[in-house]
Scaffold this motif. Structure first.
Motif, PDB file in Angstrom:
ATOM      1  N   THR A  32      16.375  -7.690   7.138  1.00  0.00           N
ATOM      2  CA  THR A  32      15.787  -8.890   7.727  1.00  0.00           C
ATOM      3  C   THR A  32      14.409  -9.142   7.151  1.00  0.00           C
ATOM      4  OG1 THR A  32      14.734  -7.684   9.564  1.00  0.00           O
ATOM      5  CG2 THR A  32      17.009  -8.467   9.896  1.00  0.00           C
ATOM      6  N   GLU A  33      13.996 -10.406   7.169  1.00  0.00           N
ATOM      7  CA  GLU A  33      12.668 -10.751   6.674  1.00  0.00           C
ATOM      8  C   GLU A  33      11.595 -10.042   7.483  1.00  0.00           C
ATOM      9  OE1 GLU A  33       9.827 -14.683   5.904  1.00  0.00           O
ATOM     10  OE2 GLU A  33      11.903 -14.933   6.599  1.00  0.00           O
ATOM     11  N   TYR A  34      11.781  -9.955   8.811  1.00  0.00           N
ATOM     12  CA  TYR A  34      10.794  -9.307   9.671  1.00  0.00           C
ATOM     13  C   TYR A  34      10.583  -7.854   9.259  1.00  0.00           C
ATOM     14  CZ  TYR A  34       8.568  -7.506  13.906  1.00  0.00           C
ATOM     15  OH  TYR A  34       7.696  -6.898  14.783  1.00  0.00           O
ATOM     16  N   HIS A  35      11.677  -7.103   9.115  1.00  0.00           N
ATOM     17  CA  HIS A  35      11.572  -5.685   8.747  1.00  0.00           C
ATOM     18  C   HIS A  35      10.945  -5.529   7.363  1.00  0.00           C
ATOM     19  CE1 HIS A  35      12.565  -1.434   8.654  1.00  0.00           C
ATOM     20  NE2 HIS A  35      13.140  -1.609   7.485  1.00  0.00           N
ATOM     21  N   ARG A  37       8.902  -7.546   5.709  1.00  0.00           N
ATOM     22  CA  ARG A  37       7.458  -7.837   5.699  1.00  0.00           C
ATOM     23  C   ARG A  37       6.659  -6.733   6.394  1.00  0.00           C
ATOM     24  NH1 ARG A  37       5.902 -12.910   3.994  1.00  0.00           N
ATOM     25  NH2 ARG A  37       7.534 -14.505   3.800  1.00  0.00           N
ATOM     26  N   ARG A  38       7.205  -6.185   7.497  1.00  0.00           N
ATOM     27  CA  ARG A  38       6.505  -5.115   8.192  1.00  0.00           C
ATOM     28  C   ARG A  38       6.411  -3.860   7.326  1.00  0.00           C
ATOM     29  NH1 ARG A  38       5.988  -5.142  13.862  1.00  0.00           N
ATOM     30  NH2 ARG A  38       4.884  -3.164  13.539  1.00  0.00           N
ATOM     31  N   MET A  39       7.482  -3.506   6.637  1.00  0.00           N
ATOM     32  CA  MET A  39       7.466  -2.328   5.776  1.00  0.00           C
ATOM     33  C   MET A  39       6.516  -2.529   4.593  1.00  0.00           C
ATOM     34  SD  MET A  39       9.359   0.099   7.023  1.00  0.00           S
ATOM     35  CE  MET A  39       8.573  -0.434   8.567  1.00  0.00           C
ATOM     36  N   PHE A  40       6.546  -3.723   4.001  1.00  0.00           N
ATOM     37  CA  PHE A  40       5.661  -4.002   2.872  1.00  0.00           C
ATOM     38  C   PHE A  40       4.208  -3.876   3.309  1.00  0.00           C
ATOM     39  CE2 PHE A  40       3.140  -6.340  -0.089  1.00  0.00           C
ATOM     40  CZ  PHE A  40       3.774  -6.216  -1.314  1.00  0.00           C
ATOM     41  N   SER A  41       3.867  -4.487   4.417  1.00  0.00           N
ATOM     42  CA  SER A  41       2.496  -4.464   4.901  1.00  0.00           C
ATOM     43  C   SER A  41       2.041  -3.047   5.223  1.00  0.00           C
ATOM     44  CB  SER A  41       2.368  -5.360   6.139  1.00  0.00           C
ATOM     45  OG  SER A  41       1.049  -5.355   6.637  1.00  0.00           O
ATOM     46  N   ALA A  42       2.924  -2.249   5.847  1.00  0.00           N
ATOM     47  CA  ALA A  42       2.565  -0.884   6.215  1.00  0.00           C
ATOM     48  C   ALA A  42       2.309  -0.024   4.990  1.00  0.00           C
ATOM     49  CB  ALA A  42       3.671  -0.268   7.074  1.00  0.00           C
ATOM     50  N   ALA A  44       1.795  -1.177   1.642  1.00  0.00           N
ATOM     51  CA  ALA A  44       0.847  -1.739   0.685  1.00  0.00           C
ATOM     52  C   ALA A  44      -0.540  -1.930   1.282  1.00  0.00           C
ATOM     53  CB  ALA A  44       1.360  -3.077   0.161  1.00  0.00           C
ATOM     54  N   GLN A  45      -0.638  -1.845   2.621  1.00  0.00           N
ATOM     55  CA  GLN A  45      -1.897  -2.081   3.325  1.00  0.00           C
ATOM     56  C   GLN A  45      -2.423  -3.492   3.101  1.00  0.00           C
ATOM     57  OE1 GLN A  45      -3.749   0.381   5.513  1.00  0.00           O
ATOM     58  NE2 GLN A  45      -1.549   0.749   5.493  1.00  0.00           N
ATOM     59  N   MET A  46      -1.497  -4.415   2.863  1.00  0.00           N
ATOM     60  CA  MET A  46      -1.831  -5.832   2.785  1.00  0.00           C
ATOM     61  C   MET A  46      -0.542  -6.622   2.997  1.00  0.00           C
ATOM     62  SD  MET A  46      -2.253  -6.817  -1.277  1.00  0.00           S
ATOM     63  CE  MET A  46      -3.085  -5.316  -1.788  1.00  0.00           C
ATOM     64  N   PRO A  47      -0.633  -7.838   3.542  1.00  0.00           N
ATOM     65  CA  PRO A  47       0.577  -8.644   3.726  1.00  0.00           C
ATOM     66  C   PRO A  47       1.208  -9.020   2.392  1.00  0.00           C
ATOM     67  CG  PRO A  47      -1.258  -9.498   5.030  1.00  0.00           C
ATOM     68  CD  PRO A  47      -1.836  -8.484   4.092  1.00  0.00           C
ATOM     69  N   LEU A  48       2.504  -9.269   2.411  1.00  0.00           N
ATOM     70  CA  LEU A  48       3.211  -9.692   1.207  1.00  0.00           C
ATOM     71  C   LEU A  48       2.617 -10.972   0.639  1.00  0.00           C
ATOM     72  CD1 LEU A  48       5.559  -9.635  -0.827  1.00  0.00           C
ATOM     73  CD2 LEU A  48       6.974 -10.746   0.930  1.00  0.00           C
ATOM     74  N   SER A  49       2.286 -11.936   1.507  1.00  0.00           N
ATOM     75  CA  SER A  49       1.733 -13.204   1.028  1.00  0.00           C
ATOM     76  C   SER A  49       0.402 -12.994   0.305  1.00  0.00           C
ATOM     77  CB  SER A  49       1.548 -14.176   2.193  1.00  0.00           C
ATOM     78  OG  SER A  49       0.668 -13.640   3.165  1.00  0.00           O
ATOM     79  N   GLY A 188       2.379  -8.968  19.277  1.00  0.00           N
ATOM     80  CA  GLY A 188       1.906 -10.157  18.580  1.00  0.00           C
ATOM     81  C   GLY A 188       1.300  -9.875  17.226  1.00  0.00           C
ATOM     82  N   VAL A 189       1.664  -8.726  16.622  1.00  0.00           N
ATOM     83  CA  VAL A 189       1.164  -8.410  15.281  1.00  0.00           C
ATOM     84  C   VAL A 189       2.106  -9.045  14.272  1.00  0.00           C
ATOM     85  CG1 VAL A 189       0.509  -6.594  13.674  1.00  0.00           C
ATOM     86  CG2 VAL A 189       0.239  -6.234  16.127  1.00  0.00           C
ATOM     87  N   ASP A 190       1.683 -10.136  13.675  1.00  0.00           N
ATOM     88  CA  ASP A 190       2.503 -10.801  12.670  1.00  0.00           C
ATOM     89  C   ASP A 190       2.627  -9.913  11.433  1.00  0.00           C
ATOM     90  OD1 ASP A 190       2.804 -12.724  10.184  1.00  0.00           O
ATOM     91  OD2 ASP A 190       3.415 -13.886  11.931  1.00  0.00           O
ATOM     92  N   PRO A 191       3.820  -9.827  10.826  1.00  0.00           N
ATOM     93  CA  PRO A 191       3.968  -9.007   9.618  1.00  0.00           C
ATOM     94  C   PRO A 191       3.000  -9.389   8.506  1.00  0.00           C
ATOM     95  CG  PRO A 191       6.114  -9.686  10.434  1.00  0.00           C
ATOM     96  CD  PRO A 191       5.094 -10.449  11.235  1.00  0.00           C
ATOM     97  N   GLU A 192       2.516 -10.631   8.523  1.00  0.00           N
ATOM     98  CA  GLU A 192       1.604 -11.098   7.485  1.00  0.00           C
ATOM     99  C   GLU A 192       0.139 -10.982   7.897  1.00  0.00           C
ATOM    100  OE1 GLU A 192       2.701 -12.780   4.111  1.00  0.00           O
ATOM    101  OE2 GLU A 192       3.715 -11.011   4.873  1.00  0.00           O
ATOM    102  N   ALA A 193      -0.132 -10.354   9.048  1.00  0.00           N
ATOM    103  CA  ALA A 193      -1.495 -10.327   9.580  1.00  0.00           C
ATOM    104  C   ALA A 193      -2.380  -9.374   8.777  1.00  0.00           C
ATOM    105  CB  ALA A 193      -1.481  -9.915  11.044  1.00  0.00           C
ATOM    106  N   PRO A 194      -3.503  -9.868   8.216  1.00  0.00           N
ATOM    107  CA  PRO A 194      -4.455  -8.973   7.566  1.00  0.00           C
ATOM    108  C   PRO A 194      -5.321  -8.281   8.608  1.00  0.00           C
ATOM    109  CG  PRO A 194      -5.261 -11.216   7.464  1.00  0.00           C
ATOM    110  CD  PRO A 194      -3.898 -11.278   8.113  1.00  0.00           C
TER     111      PRO A 194
END
Length: 288
Positions: A32-35, A37-42, A44-49, A188-194
């Motif tokens: 899923t997109e949610y999973h 983005r969350r894994m990428f952010s965790a 990479a320590q930065m959002p995918l965007s 409310g932690v958005d996967p893209e949240a810096p």
């Protein structure tokens, strides 16, 4: 999951001028997109965007200093409709304008291409339990606090310290279902949240979905579902922060589960101020 994330990184390199269709990519890779983005952010320590924007500006800078025909040509090549919009994005990454970069060659802030690898060196020891829970609710006192990746969050400390001792006792008396006791809940932690983005922190307890909750308490209602419960202990807050990272690096890539939308719940089994034994509850679903 590691291979999927590396394929996503490759997609960023291929589609420099097009918006990333992460949803279609996730479906193709049976997640899923949610999973994702969350894994990428965790990891990479930065959002995918943010990573995609930095990579595009890194490559755009290379085009400029190597003699691209015009600023507008570069802007269009990297998906911007005007030189002005491109200039704002360029300055946000490099701290200088495209014209200055073209004329002087820098200084430029380069974002290296990421490559994810699975490593167990220094991993956090953790026990994991999968549990299916009926619908329940989280009740307590909520506050908006900024997202911090490292160290103690002083805003959360202030929120808890402002509660009277008798209020903690009232909450404990209200607790009547798993997980028991006082809980630290983030929602409310958005996967893209810096880092610095607002999130909801709730200091409260778990109650059944039929429990009457006093009107002065905030409530987060949760549907029935599966939870992964990670247990660990060690220095506070480093152990907790490493535990969350370890779920992304060690557990999710090698197990048939993925994150689903929902809050993360922290239950302290032991806490001395400098040492903690805790359980981290994460909402999950079976990966297809």
């Amino acid at each position: 999951m590691i291979g999927t994330l590396n394929s996503l990184v490759d997609l960023v390199e291929l589609d420099v001028g097009e918006p990333l269709d992460v949803d279609a990519f996730a479906r193709k890779h049976a997640t899923t997109e949610y999973h994702l983005r969350r894994m990428f952010s965790a990891l990479a320590q930065m959002p995918l965007s943010e990573y995609a924007r930095r990579r595009r500006m890194t490559r755009a800078a290379a085009d400029l200093v190597s003699g691209a025909p015009s600023l507008l040509d570069v802007a269009v090549a990297y998906g911007y409709g005007s030189a002005e919009a491109f200039g704002r994005a360029f300055r946000a990454v490099h701290g200088i304008s495209p014209a200055d970069a073209r004329e002087r060659g820098g200084p430029l802030s380069t974002q290296p291409m990421l490559r994810f690898r699975l490593s167990v060196e220094g991993s956090v020891p953790m026990d994991v339990t999968i549990t299916t829970r009926p619908a329940f609710a989280l009740a307590g006192h909520a506050a908006q606090v900024p997202l911090l990746h490292q160290g103690v969050n002083p805003h959360i400390q202030e929120h808890i310290a402002a509660l009277a001792p008798e209020e903690h006792a009232r909450l404990k008396a209200l607790s009547n279902t798993e997980p028991p006791g006082i809980l630290a809940v983030t929602e409310g932690v958005d996967p893209e949240a810096p880092e610095g983005s607002p999130l909801t922190y709730l200091h409260g307890v778990a109650v059944t979905d039929t429990t009457p909750v006093p009107e002065d308490l905030d409530v987060i209602a949760l549907e029935a579902g599966t939870w992964a419960v990670f247990s660990s202990q060690g220095p506070f807050p480093e152990t907790l922060q490493q535990l969350w990272a370890a779920t992304a690096t060690d557990w999710f890539p090698s197990n048939p589960w993925r994150l689903r939308p929902g809050p993360s719940i922290l239950r302290y089994l032991e806490f001395t101020g400098t040492h903690a034994a805790c359980e981290l509850w994460l909402p999950v679903e079976r990966a297809r």
